[in-house]
Design a protein around this motif. Structure first.
Motif, PDB file in Angstrom:
ATOM      1  N   ILE A  11      15.360 -56.238  51.259  1.00 45.23           N
ATOM      2  CA  ILE A  11      15.757 -57.557  51.778  1.00 45.23           C
ATOM      3  C   ILE A  11      17.231 -57.545  52.182  1.00 45.23           C
ATOM      4  O   ILE A  11      17.613 -58.058  53.240  1.00 45.23           O
ATOM      5  CB  ILE A  11      15.484 -58.650  50.722  1.00 45.23           C
ATOM      6  CG1 ILE A  11      13.972 -58.830  50.540  1.00 45.23           C
ATOM      7  CG2 ILE A  11      16.139 -59.972  51.129  1.00 45.23           C
ATOM      8  CD1 ILE A  11      13.600 -59.772  49.412  1.00 45.23           C
ATOM      9  N   ASP A  14      17.692 -55.322  55.396  1.00 49.75           N
ATOM     10  CA  ASP A  14      17.177 -56.000  56.580  1.00 49.75           C
ATOM     11  C   ASP A  14      18.036 -57.201  56.966  1.00 49.75           C
ATOM     12  O   ASP A  14      18.223 -57.481  58.164  1.00 49.75           O
ATOM     13  CB  ASP A  14      15.730 -56.458  56.350  1.00 49.75           C
ATOM     14  CG  ASP A  14      14.732 -55.320  56.520  1.00 49.75           C
ATOM     15  OD1 ASP A  14      15.189 -54.174  56.682  1.00 49.75           O
ATOM     16  OD2 ASP A  14      13.512 -55.572  56.485  1.00 49.75           O
ATOM     17  N   SER A  15      18.567 -57.899  55.975  1.00 53.35           N
ATOM     18  CA  SER A  15      19.433 -59.054  56.265  1.00 53.35           C
ATOM     19  C   SER A  15      20.687 -58.601  57.000  1.00 53.35           C
ATOM     20  O   SER A  15      21.111 -59.230  57.985  1.00 53.35           O
ATOM     21  CB  SER A  15      19.816 -59.776  54.963  1.00 53.35           C
ATOM     22  OG  SER A  15      18.670 -60.288  54.317  1.00 53.35           O
ATOM     23  N   HIS A  51      12.442 -63.513  60.113  1.00 55.89           N
ATOM     24  CA  HIS A  51      12.198 -62.093  59.822  1.00 55.89           C
ATOM     25  C   HIS A  51      11.640 -61.917  58.411  1.00 55.89           C
ATOM     26  O   HIS A  51      10.658 -61.182  58.209  1.00 55.89           O
ATOM     27  CB  HIS A  51      13.489 -61.287  59.975  1.00 55.89           C
ATOM     28  CG  HIS A  51      13.317 -59.845  59.574  1.00 55.89           C
ATOM     29  ND1 HIS A  51      12.766 -58.905  60.410  1.00 55.89           N
ATOM     30  CD2 HIS A  51      13.605 -59.198  58.402  1.00 55.89           C
ATOM     31  CE1 HIS A  51      12.721 -57.737  59.787  1.00 55.89           C
ATOM     32  NE2 HIS A  51      13.224 -57.883  58.571  1.00 55.89           N
ATOM     33  N   HIS A  52      12.254 -62.591  57.427  1.00 54.61           N
ATOM     34  CA  HIS A  52      11.788 -62.444  56.042  1.00 54.61           C
ATOM     35  C   HIS A  52      10.414 -63.081  55.846  1.00 54.61           C
ATOM     36  O   HIS A  52       9.612 -62.583  55.037  1.00 54.61           O
ATOM     37  CB  HIS A  52      12.807 -63.045  55.079  1.00 54.61           C
ATOM     38  CG  HIS A  52      14.078 -62.242  54.987  1.00 54.61           C
ATOM     39  ND1 HIS A  52      14.090 -60.888  54.806  1.00 54.61           N
ATOM     40  CD2 HIS A  52      15.398 -62.628  55.069  1.00 54.61           C
ATOM     41  CE1 HIS A  52      15.344 -60.450  54.769  1.00 54.61           C
ATOM     42  NE2 HIS A  52      16.166 -61.498  54.935  1.00 54.61           N
ATOM     43  N   ALA A  55       8.063 -60.533  57.438  1.00 55.99           N
ATOM     44  CA  ALA A  55       8.099 -59.312  56.626  1.00 55.99           C
ATOM     45  C   ALA A  55       7.250 -59.490  55.373  1.00 55.99           C
ATOM     46  O   ALA A  55       6.527 -58.573  54.951  1.00 55.99           O
ATOM     47  CB  ALA A  55       9.536 -58.964  56.256  1.00 55.99           C
ATOM     48  N   TYR A  56       7.314 -60.707  54.794  1.00 54.21           N
ATOM     49  CA  TYR A  56       6.486 -61.013  53.624  1.00 54.21           C
ATOM     50  C   TYR A  56       5.007 -61.078  53.999  1.00 54.21           C
ATOM     51  O   TYR A  56       4.146 -60.533  53.298  1.00 54.21           O
ATOM     52  CB  TYR A  56       6.935 -62.337  53.010  1.00 54.21           C
ATOM     53  CG  TYR A  56       6.058 -62.782  51.851  1.00 54.21           C
ATOM     54  CD1 TYR A  56       6.198 -62.224  50.585  1.00 54.21           C
ATOM     55  CD2 TYR A  56       5.078 -63.768  52.045  1.00 54.21           C
ATOM     56  CE1 TYR A  56       5.392 -62.623  49.535  1.00 54.21           C
ATOM     57  CE2 TYR A  56       4.264 -64.168  51.010  1.00 54.21           C
ATOM     58  CZ  TYR A  56       4.424 -63.599  49.754  1.00 54.21           C
ATOM     59  OH  TYR A  56       3.612 -63.991  48.722  1.00 54.21           O
ATOM     60  N   TYR A  61       7.726 -54.963  52.948  1.00 55.36           N
ATOM     61  CA  TYR A  61       8.533 -54.417  51.857  1.00 55.36           C
ATOM     62  C   TYR A  61       7.696 -53.642  50.833  1.00 55.36           C
ATOM     63  O   TYR A  61       8.241 -53.065  49.903  1.00 55.36           O
ATOM     64  CB  TYR A  61       9.285 -55.548  51.146  1.00 55.36           C
ATOM     65  CG  TYR A  61      10.238 -56.300  52.059  1.00 55.36           C
ATOM     66  CD1 TYR A  61      10.993 -55.623  53.015  1.00 55.36           C
ATOM     67  CD2 TYR A  61      10.372 -57.679  51.973  1.00 55.36           C
ATOM     68  CE1 TYR A  61      11.857 -56.302  53.857  1.00 55.36           C
ATOM     69  CE2 TYR A  61      11.254 -58.375  52.811  1.00 55.36           C
ATOM     70  CZ  TYR A  61      11.978 -57.673  53.748  1.00 55.36           C
ATOM     71  OH  TYR A  61      12.836 -58.350  54.587  1.00 55.36           O
ATOM     72  N   SER A  83       9.178 -62.796  64.807  1.00 55.99           N
ATOM     73  CA  SER A  83      10.414 -63.438  64.347  1.00 55.99           C
ATOM     74  C   SER A  83      11.307 -63.812  65.527  1.00 55.99           C
ATOM     75  O   SER A  83      11.941 -64.882  65.536  1.00 55.99           O
ATOM     76  CB  SER A  83      11.162 -62.519  63.376  1.00 55.99           C
ATOM     77  OG  SER A  83      11.606 -61.341  64.023  1.00 55.99           O
TER      78      SER A  83
END
Length: 607
Positions: A11, A14-15, A51-52, A55-56, A61, A83
């Motif tokens: 995380i 990627d952030s 994005h998160h 991604a989830y 991840y 995203s």
């Protein structure tokens, strides 16, 4: 690193990538260092959140990136694209304007940096770690669906085997890479490939391989020093009993015998299911396997009759454990076939519908030295069981015979030939259907050459073979038992059923294969020729020329013609043998068994 730490690290990385790529994109698009604007900040926040979220959703991840492939790349593309789209929608709603160029450049940077960061570990693993891999270098024979499945399993799991290449005879696949592994060539390239690639291990990954084809492949593998293994049986893979990475050693049963005959399940169920079945010699190799396979058809009662209490106890405990949830009643009877009253009592107690007569003396040299015992067990015992079965109205009686009953040169073969005559005569005078099933040597049965050869190999050799030209027919214990069971369903009465056993096998070739399968060389173990033993022939026959019907009654099953029956002469031998010498008994048995007259009556062969 724990799972939570791993997720947190992804995380964070990627952030950083998302935020920095936005500002870097702004710089590339506008050539401006004034990157901290309201619009840029809004895009950054929206992109970071979206994005998160994606991604989830796509479990980005949770992926093991050291095994990343096309599938993972597609997931990265989906997550980044969605995203960006979501960020564009938010931008339109807030600013009433979408910065297409900025978002497009951001999308490319995300794909490059996020995708690249994930695949860097894969590249590092494949380039550096594999080059120093201590795992066994493995060659996979078969680049089809099974072979690629094996390669994927070995790549994606912590296995001690490292796939290096494929061998496949399909010219369209040769010189291609499958899962990054090259298809080196056909089976003719195998020996060179093993040497050049320093292969330690070979896996034969063609589940549908026929025995003749497997023989060819194994002979090529045997020219190398690599350990050879094979996929589990196809039915075990389909039913899920074993997974594709549960390799097993090649067994002699894989190389010898013939393609197995499929059972006619419906006809067998009709005469076995919910019936009372009696098996004599139930503790022997054939008898016990008949019991196992009969149990699959759920008889009401299964009577296990035998002379040896240990072997009967063993098969009883095995069946009770295997079928503990079924309603089958397993009953044991310790009895001697020569005890006529006991045979009558057993039949009277249980009234079986079907009798499988597998009890017999079958060891050729031992019967040569003890011909009177062959008469007691193989003739008198068979007569007692057959009489008891007929008297108590048994529907079907199936006797186990042997190819040694054809033109017999041994006491054992002669006694089995005369036992066939006894049950054929019983068929003429009884309402019970009496049949015999004749087959060759059974791989792994007690007294067969396989266990003997294995013991000799364990001791370091040499293996003793009687003659370099000695040949025999071979079949597996399960297949022999299937034939016996199928014969019962085909029986009209009086037949001698014979399995088409394919080509005979040289005993010396069998010995060589066993040596190779054990991981030794023929030079290390050695083979000695001891000479033909009394009663043995160089080759065996399944039917005499005057017994043969060309037509098959069932796939791979033939039926013989009815021979002349010498019942009075058999009874005379039975009544007079106690007064004869061993040599006189032997001569009497062989003389009678080798009479050649054949009646004009033929057994019907319609299926």
């Amino acid at each position: 690193m724990t799972y939570r730490q791993r997720i947190s690290l992804f995380i964070f990385i990627d952030s950083v990538i998302v935020v920095t790529s936005i500002f870097f994109s702004r710089f590339l698009v506008d050539a401006s260092f004034s990157v901290f604007t309201v619009s840029t900040t809004i895009i950054s926040i929206s992109l970071l959140m979206s994005h998160h979220i994606f991604a989830y959703k796509f479990k980005l991840y949770k992926k093991a990136w050291e095994y990343a492939s096309i599938g993972e790349l597609v997931i990265i593309c989906k997550a980044i694209t969605l995203s960006i789209v979501l960020a564009a929608i938010l931008q339109q709603l807030i600013n009433q304007e979408v910065y297409y160029r900025l978002l497009f450049v951001t999308w490319m940077l995300h794909m490059l940096i996020i995708g690249g960061s994930r695949f860097c570990w894969r590249v590092y693993r494949d380039t550096y770690i594999k080059n120093n891999d201590s795992r066994k270098r493995t060659l996979i024979i078969g680049a089809g669906s099974a072979g690629t499945m094996v390669a994927r399993q070995l790549l994606n799991n912590e296995s001690e085997l490292l796939p290096i290449g494929y061998i496949d005879d399909n010219a369209k696949k040769q010189n291609l890479d499958i899962l990054g592994i090259p298809v080196i060539g056909g089976i003719d390239k195998l020996e060179n490939a093993v040497a050049e690639l320093k292969i330690d291990h070979i896996i034969i990954a063609i589940p549908s391989l026929r025995k003749k084809e497997l023989n060819i492949i194994f002979n090529e593998c045997a020219k190398t020093k690599a350990k050879t293994q094979i996929l589990p049986m196809l039915e075990d893979l389909i039913t899920g009993k074993l997974s594709v990475n549960k390799f097993r050693d090649v067994q002699v049963e894989d190389l010898l015998g013939r393609e197995q005959v499929e059972l006619d399940i419906d006809s067998i169920s009709e005469y076995v299911t919910n019936k009372v079945i009696l098996v004599t010699g139930a503790g022997g190799s054939i008898g016990s396997e008949i019991c196992r396979q009969i149990s699959e058809f759920n008889p009401r009662q299964l009577i296990l009759l035998g002379h040896g209490e240990n072997s009967i106890y063993s098969i009883e405990m095995e069946l009770r454990e295997l079928y503990r949830t079924s309603k089958i009643e397993f009953i044991t009877e310790i009895a001697d076939l020569q005890d006529e009253k006991k045979m009558m009592a057993v039949m009277d107690t249980y009234h079986p519908n079907v009798v499988y007569h597998a009890a017999a003396h079958k060891h050729v040299p031992l019967m040569e030295r003890n011909p009177e015992e062959a008469i007691k067990n193989n003739l008198i015992g068979t007569r007692n069981v057959a009489n008891a079965a007929s008297w108590h109205g048994v529907d079907t009686f199936v006797m186990i015979s042997t190819d040694k009953a054809v033109n017999p040169t041994s006491v054992m073969g002669a006694s089995k030939k005369l036992a066939e005559m006894i049950i054929q005569n019983m068929n003429k005078i009884s309402n019970t259907k009496f049949v015999a099933v004749r087959f060759g040597n059974v791989l792994g049965s007690r007294g067969s050459v396989i266990p003997l050869f294995k013991k000799q190999i364990e001791k370091g050799g040499p293996i003793t073979v009687t003659h370099p030209d000695m040949v025999r027919y071979f079949m597996t214990i399960p297949e022999a038992s299937r034939l016996v069971i199928q014969a019962g369903s085909l029986a009209k009465g009086g037949e001698i059923f014979v399995l088409d056993m394919g080509d005979p096998v040289k005993i010396v070739d069998l010995a060589k294969n066993l040596i190779r399968l054990s991981g030794n060389t023929i030079e290390d173990i050695g083979i000695e020729f001891s000479g033909i033993r009394p009663g043995e022939k160089l080759f065996e026959e399944l039917l005499k020329d005057d017994e043969v019907h060309d037509q098959q009654i069932y796939p791979k099953i033939y039926v013989g013609k009815t021979a002349q029956l010498y019942i009075e002469e058999i009874e005379q031998i039975i009544s007079t043998y106690p007064n004869l010498s061993k040599e006189e008994i032997r001569k009497a048995l062989l003389s009678l068994a080798n009479r050649t007259a054949v009646s004009q009556t033929l057994i019907p062969i319609e299926a």
